[in-house]
Design an enzyme around this catalytic site. Structure first.
Site: not given
Ligand code: ADE
Length: 244
Positions: A98, A126, A164, A179
């Protein structure tokens, strides 16, 4: 150059394999347009319990994937020499996280044409010991501002978007260039039979057979929709238009 191969380092490779076995992506794999390889991180654990994670130094919640185990798994695919080489065909290592750059259609298009081989590292628990990221990861990728239990679903999403875009995977290349989001606009509404559904009729212009008129209508609808539903994209589209 175009993407040919993706290797996944994961504790749950079946989640990824299964997610990428159907429909167009499944067909692309069968046809050999893309090769997917899976590396089970746990196979590289060295102790008798096959442990891959440990508690964080300094305390804190959860467990972290160990740098040494991840490094051994990664080294079964590539090497530090290769990573530090200038070779255009060297694998490019991406950690799903994230904290990464957010996936967009533009980023996917760029990667499909820049790299032949991507390595997706899927964290779990984690997180990942920072030293593995420093030593081996070229870029971190997020699929949005929320936290998944691991990188596997993110890898499936990113792979679907990338595969794709490989030339030849979607039969009609026009359907990729038209697209939603290519060119910063959403797609115009689309209709198929029946021509009358619950009293709702297909717009006359689409039945007119006049291709120039149909194209003009679609462009107008795309702009109208994008302005209404995605003002952020519309602003980008408008500023792009002014530049060109
Ligand atoms: N791992 C945990 N959350 C994630 C996300 N939002 N994007 C990519 N990998 C992740």
């Amino acid at each position: 150059m175009a993407l040919k191969k993706i290797t996944y380092l994961s504790l749950f490779p079946g989640m990824i394999d299964q997610g990428l076995s159907h429909s167009l992506v499944g067909k692309a794999r069968q046809a050999g347009s893309v090769e997917l390889k899976f590396v089970q991180i746990r196979d590289f654990a060295t102790d008798k319990h096959k442990s891959v994670d440990d508690t964080p130094y300094g305390g804190g919640a959860g467990m972290l994937l160990r740098a040494d185990v991840l490094f051994q798994a990664w080294s079964s695919v590539t090497s530090l020499e290769e990573k530090n080489s200038e070779s255009p065909s060297r694998p490019y290592t991406i950690l799903l996280s994230p904290q990464g750059k957010t996936l967009t259609q533009g980023l996917a298009r760029d990667w499909v044409h820049r790299f032949e081989h991507l390595i997706f590292v899927c964290g779990h628990y984690e997180g990942v010991d920072e030293r593995f990221i420093d030593a081996c990861v070229d870029e971190e990728l997020s699929i949005g501002d929320y936290v998944l239990t691991g990188g596997e679903f993110a890898a499936v999403v990113a792979s679907d978007v990338l595969i794709r875009l490989i030339p030849g995977v979607v039969g009609n290349t026009e359907s990729v260039s038209k697209d939603s989001l290519e060119g910063d606009l959403l797609k115009a509404p689309q209709f198929t039979r029946p021509a009358d559904f619950l009293g709702r009729k297909v717009p006359d212009v689409l039945l007119s057979g006049n291709h120039a008129k149909i194209e003009a209508w679609r462009k107008e609808e795309s702009e109208r929709r994008t302005r209404a539903k995605r003002p952020d994209l519309f602003a980008r589209y408008e500023s792009g238009k002014k530049l060109s």
